[in-house]
Structures are given as C-alpha cells and as structure tokens.
Design a protein around this motif. Sequence first.
Motif, short mmCIF file in Angstrom:
data_model
loop_
_atom_site.label_atom_id
_atom_site.label_comp_id
_atom_site.label_asym_id
_atom_site.label_seq_id
_atom_site.Cartn_x
_atom_site.Cartn_y
_atom_site.Cartn_z
N ALA A 147 0.85 -1.20 0.00
CA ALA A 147 0.00 0.00 0.00
C ALA A 147 0.88 1.25 0.00
CB ALA A 147 -0.93 0.01 1.21
N ILE A 148 0.26 2.37 -0.37
CA ILE A 148 0.93 3.68 -0.34
C ILE A 148 0.20 4.55 0.67
CG2 ILE A 148 1.71 5.69 -1.66
CD1 ILE A 148 2.77 3.12 -2.88
N ALA A 149 0.93 5.07 1.67
CA ALA A 149 0.35 6.00 2.65
C ALA A 149 0.91 7.39 2.38
CB ALA A 149 0.69 5.55 4.06
N PHE A 150 0.07 8.42 2.54
CA PHE A 150 0.52 9.79 2.25
C PHE A 150 -0.14 10.76 3.21
CE2 PHE A 150 -3.52 9.45 0.21
CZ PHE A 150 -4.07 10.72 0.22
N THR A 151 0.50 11.92 3.40
CA THR A 151 -0.06 12.97 4.25
C THR A 151 -1.16 13.70 3.49
OG1 THR A 151 2.09 13.28 5.32
CG2 THR A 151 0.47 15.04 5.58
#
Length: 340
Positions: free
Chosen positions: A78-82
């Motif tokens: 997965a990709i987590a971002f602010t």
Amino acid sequence: MTKQNVYILGIESSCDDTAAAVICNGKILSNVVATQKVHEQYGGVVPELASRAHQQNILPVVDQALKQANIDKKDLNAIAFTRGPGLMGSLLVGTSFAKSLALALDIPLIDVNHMQAHILAHFIEEDDYDIPEFPFLAMTISGGHTQIVKVTDHFEMEIIGETIDDAVGEAFDKSAKILGMPYPGGPLIDKHAALGNPKAYPFTKPRVQGLNFSFSGLKTAILYFVQKQVKENPDFISEHLNDICASIQYTIINILIDKLKKASKETGIKSIAIGGGVSANSGIRKALKDGESKYGWKTFIPKFEYTTDNAGMIAIVGYLKYLKGDFSDMDVIAKARIKF
C-alpha cells in the motif's frame, strides 16, 4: 505458519521537507528526507517555492527509500501519504504522486493525518524503545501546532488543550528573529540556551484558562524587552545572547510543563509522550525526563529522526490502517486544515 511481510511506502510533503519511508510489519527499513534550503534567505517557508521543490525531490526521494529498504516497488502492499494539515501546494504534490503510484501498482491508497502521525510515531518498533500503553497524553509541539491530546486508542484521540494563537515553534523562531538569528532559529536558541543562565531575565508567563496555550503575548514581551535594552546598550544582544536565549527557553518550557502537569492531574494519566519538530529541543526533553522523578510520569520521547517532519511516522500510520483495512478512495483530496 510464517507471518507474511507487509510493506508500506509512506510519503510526507506537508511543509518544506520531502520525505519517503518504507516500513515492514512496524519496523522502519528506510526513512529519507530532502530538506529545502531555499527558504533560509526569506526567513520562513515560501509556499510556492516549497511546492516546486517537492516536485523536483519526490521522485528521487521515493527511489532512494525503496533502494535503502532493498525492495522493489512491486513488493509494496500500500501507499500512505499525508493528506493534511499543511501547505496546500505541498500537500497536492504528495497526494498526486501517491495516487498515481497506487493506481499504477494497483494497490491500496491510505490517507494520513499529519498530527496523528506525530503521535503514532511512538508505535514504530525499535529494539531499544518502549511503546506507550493506552491511555496516554501526547503533547504535539511544532512550528504550526501546540496541542495536548488524550490518546485512548490508535485512532481514538481527543484534543484537550491547544494554542489560541501562535504555536510554540513559531514563538521560538520569531524570538530568534528578534535577536537577529537566521531561520530556522529554534535550534539556535536551544544551542545558546545551553550556555546561559535561564533565570537571568524573567519573562511573564501568559495566564490562559484550562489546558490551552498562548504565546503571542510572550513574543511581544520579548520584543519590547530587547528593544528597550538595545536602546540603552547597542551591544546588549551580542554581550548577553546566551542568557537571553536561556531565559526565553526556560519560560517557554515552563509554560508547556505547567499545562502538562495540569492535564495529568485532571485526567489521572501519568504516561506522557511528545512529538513534533520542537520535541527535538534539548531543554524540553530534559524537563520531560525530570518529570519522571518529580511527578511520577512515565515519559516517551521519540528518536530525533521521528520528531521533525518525516515519512517514517506516515508509514507507521499507514501500516496500522492497513491492518484495519482502512483504505482511501481515489477521489480523496488534500486538505490544508483537517481535524483529528
């Protein structure tokens, strides 16, 4: 049965640091930060320049994070971002990149609240670090925020105190500017404070009800004090810089600790964690540790690399959300202001 590895890429671009990190089952494999030097000449972050620098930095920073973690992008789960809070232009760069990469790899997208991430950075698994147990109090202190948060669970948080005007980081930086120091001035005040007398110049602490903070009055008091002294002695700042810095830092730390003492007494919680860029301040870290013997606190102070804006903290939130199956839609948008 062997536990399957979960790899999350975290991306942080809320202000002027472009950061990427890879986490595997709660352990950080890489944590890369590109700091933008362009803002120093302006005495503060210029939003337009920040977003342009993010566009230049984000690809090499992500590439470096993957290489340091020794994994391929196809290994990511997965990709987590602010998502926010932060500067809108800066957030848009990270959000757009994260969406594009998640779409290209056909993996989940996870949005992260920047302020929650500062708190949940304490759950990064380190060999020599105790993870706080619930409930605990978290004090988030940075250039844009000053909050006391009651943390009952990973995603159950309540702000019980916050600044009604300036953030503590802003108070440090603007005090430094009054003294003729370059931006960012907070670390310089900390450096000079270590060599000075903290009780040389008493500054009045603001009276704010409850658990809220105020720093604008203190900032004004420092300005008037310096102006008056320099009028009488043009060399006052250079001759007494260490003592001035020590006195400013001593006052600010006392304001923070007094509110923490009040919050601990009211809630009955003695586990105290700090986060945010200003938690790198040596005086604050010492005062918090002293609280263990003075007030019976158990304190949690993150590693320096997890205090300032970094993607390691975004990655750990991404991992915790991944375990819950809490994913974002592709139509998620960045938000400059966002609540817990």
